[in-house]
Design a protein around this motif. Structure first.
Motif, PDB file in Angstrom:
ATOM      1  N   HIS A   1       0.859  -1.188   0.000  1.00  0.00           N
ATOM      2  CA  HIS A   1       0.000   0.000   0.000  1.00  0.00           C
ATOM      3  C   HIS A   1       0.889   1.230   0.000  1.00  0.00           C
ATOM      4  O   HIS A   1       2.071   1.154   0.384  1.00  0.00           O
ATOM      5  CB  HIS A   1      -0.926  -0.011   1.229  1.00  0.00           C
ATOM      6  CG  HIS A   1      -1.935  -1.114   1.195  1.00  0.00           C
ATOM      7  ND1 HIS A   1      -3.139  -1.004   0.547  1.00  0.00           N
ATOM      8  CD2 HIS A   1      -1.897  -2.375   1.717  1.00  0.00           C
ATOM      9  CE1 HIS A   1      -3.816  -2.138   0.680  1.00  0.00           C
ATOM     10  NE2 HIS A   1      -3.079  -2.979   1.381  1.00  0.00           N
ATOM     11  N   PRO A   2       0.379   2.349  -0.431  1.00  0.00           N
ATOM     12  CA  PRO A   2       1.228   3.549  -0.527  1.00  0.00           C
ATOM     13  C   PRO A   2       1.935   3.901   0.774  1.00  0.00           C
ATOM     14  O   PRO A   2       3.071   4.371   0.757  1.00  0.00           O
ATOM     15  CB  PRO A   2       0.225   4.638  -0.936  1.00  0.00           C
ATOM     16  CG  PRO A   2      -0.857   3.904  -1.666  1.00  0.00           C
ATOM     17  CD  PRO A   2      -0.972   2.580  -0.974  1.00  0.00           C
ATOM     18  N   GLN A   3       1.252   3.667   1.906  1.00  0.00           N
ATOM     19  CA  GLN A   3       1.866   4.016   3.186  1.00  0.00           C
ATOM     20  C   GLN A   3       2.812   2.940   3.694  1.00  0.00           C
ATOM     21  O   GLN A   3       3.425   3.102   4.757  1.00  0.00           O
ATOM     22  CB  GLN A   3       0.792   4.290   4.239  1.00  0.00           C
ATOM     23  CG  GLN A   3       0.080   3.051   4.759  1.00  0.00           C
ATOM     24  CD  GLN A   3      -1.086   2.600   3.884  1.00  0.00           C
ATOM     25  OE1 GLN A   3      -1.179   2.989   2.715  1.00  0.00           O
ATOM     26  NE2 GLN A   3      -1.963   1.790   4.453  1.00  0.00           N
ATOM     27  N   GLY A   4       2.937   1.842   2.964  1.00  0.00           N
ATOM     28  CA  GLY A   4       3.840   0.775   3.371  1.00  0.00           C
ATOM     29  C   GLY A   4       3.100  -0.484   3.751  1.00  0.00           C
ATOM     30  O   GLY A   4       1.950  -0.696   3.351  1.00  0.00           O
ATOM     31  N   ASN A   5       3.749  -1.325   4.532  1.00  0.00           N
ATOM     32  CA  ASN A   5       3.179  -2.631   4.867  1.00  0.00           C
ATOM     33  C   ASN A   5       2.708  -2.731   6.311  1.00  0.00           C
ATOM     34  O   ASN A   5       2.340  -3.817   6.754  1.00  0.00           O
ATOM     35  CB  ASN A   5       4.215  -3.727   4.593  1.00  0.00           C
ATOM     36  CG  ASN A   5       4.537  -3.836   3.120  1.00  0.00           C
ATOM     37  OD1 ASN A   5       3.766  -3.388   2.270  1.00  0.00           O
ATOM     38  ND2 ASN A   5       5.700  -4.402   2.808  1.00  0.00           N
TER      39      ASN A   5
ATOM     40  N   TYR B   1       0.432  -5.853   6.779  1.00  0.00           N
ATOM     41  CA  TYR B   1      -0.129  -6.300   5.506  1.00  0.00           C
ATOM     42  C   TYR B   1       0.754  -7.395   4.906  1.00  0.00           C
ATOM     43  O   TYR B   1       1.988  -7.281   4.889  1.00  0.00           O
ATOM     44  CB  TYR B   1      -0.197  -5.153   4.510  1.00  0.00           C
ATOM     45  CG  TYR B   1      -1.218  -4.079   4.785  1.00  0.00           C
ATOM     46  CD1 TYR B   1      -2.579  -4.348   4.740  1.00  0.00           C
ATOM     47  CD2 TYR B   1      -0.817  -2.769   5.059  1.00  0.00           C
ATOM     48  CE1 TYR B   1      -3.515  -3.348   4.955  1.00  0.00           C
ATOM     49  CE2 TYR B   1      -1.753  -1.761   5.269  1.00  0.00           C
ATOM     50  CZ  TYR B   1      -3.103  -2.057   5.224  1.00  0.00           C
ATOM     51  OH  TYR B   1      -4.017  -1.069   5.444  1.00  0.00           O
ATOM     52  N   THR B   2       0.122  -8.450   4.394  1.00  0.00           N
ATOM     53  CA  THR B   2       0.827  -9.505   3.669  1.00  0.00           C
ATOM     54  C   THR B   2      -0.006  -9.902   2.453  1.00  0.00           C
ATOM     55  O   THR B   2      -1.101  -9.381   2.231  1.00  0.00           O
ATOM     56  CB  THR B   2       1.046 -10.754   4.545  1.00  0.00           C
ATOM     57  OG1 THR B   2      -0.223 -11.386   4.784  1.00  0.00           O
ATOM     58  CG2 THR B   2       1.711 -10.410   5.873  1.00  0.00           C
ATOM     59  N   ASN B   3       0.508 -10.852   1.690  1.00  0.00           N
ATOM     60  CA  ASN B   3      -0.247 -11.409   0.559  1.00  0.00           C
ATOM     61  C   ASN B   3      -0.976 -12.683   0.930  1.00  0.00           C
ATOM     62  O   ASN B   3      -1.390 -13.457   0.050  1.00  0.00           O
ATOM     63  CB  ASN B   3       0.679 -11.679  -0.623  1.00  0.00           C
ATOM     64  CG  ASN B   3       1.281 -10.419  -1.196  1.00  0.00           C
ATOM     65  OD1 ASN B   3       2.493 -10.299  -1.309  1.00  0.00           O
ATOM     66  ND2 ASN B   3       0.433  -9.454  -1.558  1.00  0.00           N
ATOM     67  N   ASN B   4      -1.165 -12.913   2.202  1.00  0.00           N
ATOM     68  CA  ASN B   4      -1.967 -14.052   2.641  1.00  0.00           C
ATOM     69  C   ASN B   4      -3.448 -13.712   2.560  1.00  0.00           C
ATOM     70  O   ASN B   4      -3.837 -12.616   2.158  1.00  0.00           O
ATOM     71  CB  ASN B   4      -1.573 -14.440   4.068  1.00  0.00           C
ATOM     72  CG  ASN B   4      -0.201 -15.082   4.125  1.00  0.00           C
ATOM     73  OD1 ASN B   4       0.174 -15.835   3.223  1.00  0.00           O
ATOM     74  ND2 ASN B   4       0.559 -14.786   5.163  1.00  0.00           N
ATOM     75  N   GLY B   5      -4.286 -14.666   2.969  1.00  0.00           N
ATOM     76  CA  GLY B   5      -5.719 -14.440   2.944  1.00  0.00           C
ATOM     77  C   GLY B   5      -6.141 -13.342   3.903  1.00  0.00           C
ATOM     78  O   GLY B   5      -5.398 -12.938   4.798  1.00  0.00           O
TER      79      GLY B   5
ATOM     80  N   ILE C   1       2.906  -9.521  16.819  1.00  0.00           N
ATOM     81  CA  ILE C   1       2.903  -9.313  15.372  1.00  0.00           C
ATOM     82  C   ILE C   1       1.683 -10.032  14.813  1.00  0.00           C
ATOM     83  O   ILE C   1       1.551 -11.247  14.954  1.00  0.00           O
ATOM     84  CB  ILE C   1       4.177  -9.851  14.707  1.00  0.00           C
ATOM     85  CG1 ILE C   1       5.420  -9.157  15.276  1.00  0.00           C
ATOM     86  CG2 ILE C   1       4.116  -9.647  13.197  1.00  0.00           C
ATOM     87  CD1 ILE C   1       6.725  -9.704  14.731  1.00  0.00           C
ATOM     88  N   ALA C   2       0.795  -9.275  14.182  1.00  0.00           N
ATOM     89  CA  ALA C   2      -0.429  -9.836  13.609  1.00  0.00           C
ATOM     90  C   ALA C   2      -0.370  -9.778  12.089  1.00  0.00           C
ATOM     91  O   ALA C   2       0.051  -8.765  11.514  1.00  0.00           O
ATOM     92  CB  ALA C   2      -1.650  -9.065  14.115  1.00  0.00           C
ATOM     93  N   ASP C   3      -0.803 -10.862  11.460  1.00  0.00           N
ATOM     94  CA  ASP C   3      -0.884 -10.938   9.996  1.00  0.00           C
ATOM     95  C   ASP C   3      -2.297 -10.538   9.599  1.00  0.00           C
ATOM     96  O   ASP C   3      -3.241 -11.311   9.739  1.00  0.00           O
ATOM     97  CB  ASP C   3      -0.573 -12.368   9.545  1.00  0.00           C
ATOM     98  CG  ASP C   3      -0.616 -12.537   8.031  1.00  0.00           C
ATOM     99  OD1 ASP C   3      -1.072 -11.608   7.332  1.00  0.00           O
ATOM    100  OD2 ASP C   3      -0.207 -13.618   7.564  1.00  0.00           O
ATOM    101  N   THR C   4      -2.454  -9.320   9.098  1.00  0.00           N
ATOM    102  CA  THR C   4      -3.788  -8.832   8.748  1.00  0.00           C
ATOM    103  C   THR C   4      -4.181  -9.167   7.319  1.00  0.00           C
ATOM    104  O   THR C   4      -5.315  -8.903   6.917  1.00  0.00           O
ATOM    105  CB  THR C   4      -3.896  -7.316   8.989  1.00  0.00           C
ATOM    106  OG1 THR C   4      -5.260  -6.955   9.193  1.00  0.00           O
ATOM    107  CG2 THR C   4      -3.310  -6.518   7.835  1.00  0.00           C
ATOM    108  N   GLY C   5      -3.240  -9.755   6.544  1.00  0.00           N
ATOM    109  CA  GLY C   5      -3.560 -10.054   5.155  1.00  0.00           C
ATOM    110  C   GLY C   5      -3.448  -8.808   4.288  1.00  0.00           C
ATOM    111  O   GLY C   5      -2.754  -7.844   4.626  1.00  0.00           O
ATOM    112  N   PRO C   6      -4.131  -8.769   3.144  1.00  0.00           N
ATOM    113  CA  PRO C   6      -3.883  -7.716   2.153  1.00  0.00           C
ATOM    114  C   PRO C   6      -4.572  -6.385   2.441  1.00  0.00           C
ATOM    115  O   PRO C   6      -4.148  -5.355   1.919  1.00  0.00           O
ATOM    116  CB  PRO C   6      -4.431  -8.330   0.870  1.00  0.00           C
ATOM    117  CG  PRO C   6      -5.526  -9.241   1.342  1.00  0.00           C
ATOM    118  CD  PRO C   6      -5.048  -9.810   2.637  1.00  0.00           C
ATOM    119  N   TYR C   7      -5.645  -6.406   3.246  1.00  0.00           N
ATOM    120  CA  TYR C   7      -6.420  -5.184   3.466  1.00  0.00           C
ATOM    121  C   TYR C   7      -6.792  -5.066   4.942  1.00  0.00           C
ATOM    122  O   TYR C   7      -6.693  -6.019   5.708  1.00  0.00           O
ATOM    123  CB  TYR C   7      -7.669  -5.177   2.571  1.00  0.00           C
ATOM    124  CG  TYR C   7      -7.326  -5.348   1.108  1.00  0.00           C
ATOM    125  CD1 TYR C   7      -6.635  -4.354   0.413  1.00  0.00           C
ATOM    126  CD2 TYR C   7      -7.644  -6.518   0.423  1.00  0.00           C
ATOM    127  CE1 TYR C   7      -6.280  -4.517  -0.922  1.00  0.00           C
ATOM    128  CE2 TYR C   7      -7.291  -6.694  -0.907  1.00  0.00           C
ATOM    129  CZ  TYR C   7      -6.612  -5.686  -1.577  1.00  0.00           C
ATOM    130  OH  TYR C   7      -6.243  -5.854  -2.892  1.00  0.00           O
TER     131      TYR C   7
END
Length: 858
Positions: free
Chosen positions: A146-150, A342-346, A304-310
């Protein structure tokens, strides 16, 4: 007193929607159809991360039977959605960020034509590096999602000098805990029916937990005023938070308006897995220290939480986890930092427990480890560090005071299941556990009918043990297969030693003096082979409800005497299986003295309801109770005043009753509600609007109202397979008055079932940004075979005198404490401490040579 059908008596009601649900007559929103209906489908990304070079839809649009093909160019308004942050594209146009991203949508005459049309849409991609862990996404050279980063969100809380406090500690425990990506696995997958009306409005029949917020988001996307959209959001076939955010609604709405015809979309289970929300996977590192007496001096947490793409509500989940990683305990110093990445996970998102499940698993694991380190009983260790009435909340904020934390601690300690655990440790006769209906209660009563449990026997399972022995080991009164003496350094099978009993997964030595390998038969006297161990565990939960400070959290309700004489109770909440209708009915009947047939409940329709806020955060029952408290007097006064005028009698001599207004002493109606409705010139109604109670703090998300729970569990571990079976559960819950007894028990039992899956089997596994568990053939959830055993639920209804807030929420708290309790019970049985969920059976399998030694002796 244990809550069940017998102890609840007449308050245990048949749910208003119960008969239609169990007979299959009820039409859920995804069961609906309309004349001339089209079938919608969504084309989703082939890649977890890729640049979109071109999208060609001409061949799909030319296919006979296709009535609409849409991409980002066809969105008239905002091409994005999200409850808190609108960062998820309706249709991707430049880049896809996970395999569930939508690229195009079609509407066709049949499902088959719609599927074929998707195959004809051509999308050119340029694959990009996949960020499939938060650690990769946080790397300096990681591509920006995302523009603001990950980084979606960071949070922190500090009090005092933790470094200095750690230096003064007698004992310090450090551990890193990992929690899985759990699926909601509701029976009804996402779907809906979208109907363009003759007047130009759009009616949306789609499951959601906040119909008015869906209406707002759809109005942005469609670029129409909100009043041009009607959202019908009930009944729903399960949600657990997973349908709180928009899912298929933008596509159905756009396709319906583009085609001018009704459109139905209903996700397959595979597409639900691919595109739907999951519980946030978290990695939680904790370092906690105590003094020589066991007092907590320092507590450091990194999440550390994996929030996925959005985003959806990833920031809010992180805030909740940050708060609850502190939990129900007192510390001299605290240092918490957290980040959602943000990650590329679900997609990760809102899920029952809302970050508390992850945080409490880690926190309670720390408490058990610290107790072991200092050589103290883990339950007693919790007591000396427990928050008490008068203490502030986890962030130091002012909170509504109750003694709930101590009350649930004490009730669990007195429970038959915990007394059975104490007997097993001491080698004495087991205490009588709850019978099949949980009738014994925390005070050790012998059952609602005066019996001693099943068959009147004294054992935990209603038996005295094989051969009638009363000892904890049961069989023939022996001390266990190897002469193990039970707790506190059980010798284990073959007489192996170990003060803690722990010898790793070989478990042959027992653990912390639990049943040990030698306790082949278990404290309940049931015959068990020597490779099957029994263990006990418990956990504390402090759970905030409501959305928290700084977040709009409205509440509202309306009462009205309808033209046909029905009293309408109107709320902007949704019925998604949690028992909303039964709760409203119970409150109305008990508040006003009317009959269920006098009542009409209206909810889940944005054209008819006030803005009551979301049906989330365990807030609904409390807000309905508070709404009725505000509306009761004016509505009763108006209704009795109208009846008094018709009867020529003073209103003080009348009261509301079944069917109509009666004499103050009761009896048959003097005038029926329908007669009053026909005579009044002005409608009789009352309405209220207010905000959920919040603390006077400046910390976003901090809670004012809390529920408390303590969960105890007894498990059986098979050392040949590593499989864990939950035998019995006990839950003490301090949440104020019980409004709906059946719903109360159902929430705790259901939440516990979900927690059992979280602890033992559920994980939506991803690899390189793709789901390996794509359906329910690979993603396993508990079945009735896994959910056997007794679940005793003991509500604590006491509130401080003058408390104005009434019943607290219990919709989530039952899903939080069982997982850490199971983890401790597994440790008790095998000596193996786990720091990752679900528990891997391979960790619990005893090596054959060690097991043989344990079984056969020296």
């Amino acid at each position: 007193m244990i809550l069940n059908r017998e102890t609840a008596g007449a308050r245990w009601r048949i749910r208003p929607d119960g008969p239609d649900k169990v007979t299959g007559k009820l039409a859920y929103l995804t069961d609906l159809a309309a004349p001339g209906m089209l079938h919608g489908r969504v084309l989703r990304s082939r890649y977890p991360h890729a640049r979109i070079l071109a999208i060609r839809t001409e061949r799909a649009a030319a296919l006979p039977g296709v009535r609409a093909v849409l991409t980002w160019r066809d969105v008239p308004g905002l091409n994005a959605f999200g409850i808190a942050r609108q960062d998820q594209p309706v249709f991707c146009f430049d880049r896809v960020r996970f395999v569930g991203d939508a690229v195009a949508a079609v509407a066709a005459e049949t499902p088959e034509i719609a599927e074929r049309a998707l195959e004809l849409i051509e999308v050119d991609y340029e694959p990009l590096p996949v960020l499939d862990t938060p650690e990769k996404a946080l790397a300096e050279d990681a591509p920006r999602l995302h523009p603001q980063g990950n980084v979606l969100h960071r949070n922190e809380y500090r009090r005092g000098d933790c470094d200095a406090a750690f230096a003064a500690c007698a004992w310090v425990v450090e551990e890193t805990y990992c929690t899985p990506r759990q699926m909601h696995t509701y029976l009804e997958t996402e779907g809906g029916l979208f109907v363009p009306e003759p007047d130009g409005r759009l009616t949306v029949y789609a499951p959601t937990q906040h119909g008015l917020l869906d209406r707002l988001q759809l109005a942005r996307i469609l670029a129409v005023p909100e009043d041009r959209i009607r959202v019908v959001s009930s009944p729903i076939g399960g949600s657990f938070g997973g349908k709180d955010e928009l899912n298929i609604q933008p596509y159905g709405a756009l396709l319906a308006l583009a085609s001018g015809r009704p459109v139905k979309i209903h996700n397959s289970r595979r597409e639900s897995v691919r595109a739907g929300l999951k519980r946030h996977p978290m990695t939680i590192a904790m370092k906690t220290g105590i003094d020589a007496s066991g007092r907590l001096l320092a507590h450091r947490v990194r999440i550390i939480a994996d929030t996925g793409p959005y985003a959806t509500l990833g920031a809010e989940v992180l805030n909740f986890a940050t708060e609850h990683a502190i939990g129900p305990y007192r510390y001299a110093t605290i240092d918490v930092e957290s980040v959602s990445v943000y990650t590329n996970n679900g997609m990760s998102g809102e899920f029952r427990g809302f970050g508390g499940n992850q945080a409490i698993f880690a926190l309670e694991g720390q408490m058990d480890r610290l107790a072991e380190r200092i050589g103290m009983d883990p339950w007693e260790f919790r007591l000396i560090n427990l928050r008490r009435m008068g203490d502030p909340g986890p962030f130091g904020q002012r909170i509504a005071q109750t003694d709930g934390a101590y009350q649930v601690w004490q009730r669990l300690k007195e429970s038959p299941l915990w007394r059975e655990r104490e007997a097993a440790r001491s080698g004495g006769p087991p205490a009588a556990s709850e019978d099949a209906d949980g009738a014994n209660g925390a005070d050790g009563a012998n059952g609602a009918d005066g019996t001693n449990g099943a068959g009147g026997a004294n054992g935990a399972d209603g038996a005295n043990g094989a051969g009638g022995a009363n000892g904890a080991d049961g069989a023939g009164g022996a001390n266990g297969a190897g002469g193990a003496n039970g707790a506190d350094g059980a010798n284990g099978a073959g007489g192996a030693n170990g003060a803690d009993g722990a010898s790793g997964a070989g478990g042959a030595d027992g653990s912390g003096g639990a049943n040990g390998a030698g306790d082949a038969n278990g404290a309940d006297g049931a015959s068990r082979p020597p490779w099957v161990r029994v263990g006990y565990g418990a956990a504390m939960v402090m759970h905030g409800f409501g959305l928290g400070y700084g977040i709009p959290d409205p509440a509202a309700g309306r009462l009205r005497l309808a033209e046909d004489g029905r009293i309408e109770a109107i709320f902007g909440y949704e019925e998604f299986g949690q028992g909303l209708l039964a709760t409203i009915e119970t409150l109305m009947v008990e508040t006003f003295g009317i009959a269920p047939d006098d009542l009409r409940i209206i909810c889940g329709d944005t054209d008819r309801v006030p803005d009551s806020g979301s049906s989330t955060a365990s807030r609904t029952t409390a807000m309905i109770w508070q709404s009725l408290r505000r509306m009761e007097e004016p509505f009763r006064r108006k209704l009795l005043g109208a009846a008094a005028g018709m009867l020529g009698r003073p209103a003080g001599g009348l009261r509301l009753g079944p069917g109509g207004v009666t004499d103050a002493e009761g009896g048959a109606p003097l005038v029926r509600y329908a007669e009053i409705a026909a005579k009044v010139a002005e409608p009789i109604a009352a309405e209220t609007q207010f905000h959920f109670p919040v603390s006077d703090t400046d910390r976003t998300g901090a809670h004012f109202l809390y529920s408390y729970a303590a969960a105890a569990v007894k498990v059986e571990v098979d050392l040949l397979t590593g499989r864990v079976r939950v035998l019995n559960q006990y839950h003490a819950v301090a949440a104020g008055p019980v409004v709906n007894p059946q719903g109360y028990v159902g929430q705790i039992e259901g939440g516990a079932g979900m927690a059992l899956g979280y602890a033992l089997m559920e994980d939506a596994i991803m690899e390189n940004g793709r789901y390996l568990t794509g359906n329910l053939d690979t993603y396993l959830i508990p079945t009735i075979a896994d959910l056997g055993g007794n679940v005793a639920v003991e509500p604590i209804e006491d509130l401080p005198e003058g408390d104005p807030y009434g019943p607290r929420g219990i919709g989530e708290i039952g899903s939080v404490g069982l997982a850490p309790a199971i983890a401790e019970a597994v440790r008790d049985a095998t000596g193996v401490r786990v720091n990752r969920l679900p528990i891997d059976p391979a960790l619990l399998i005893c090596p054959p040579e060690k097991l043989w030694k344990a079984v056969s002796g020296p």
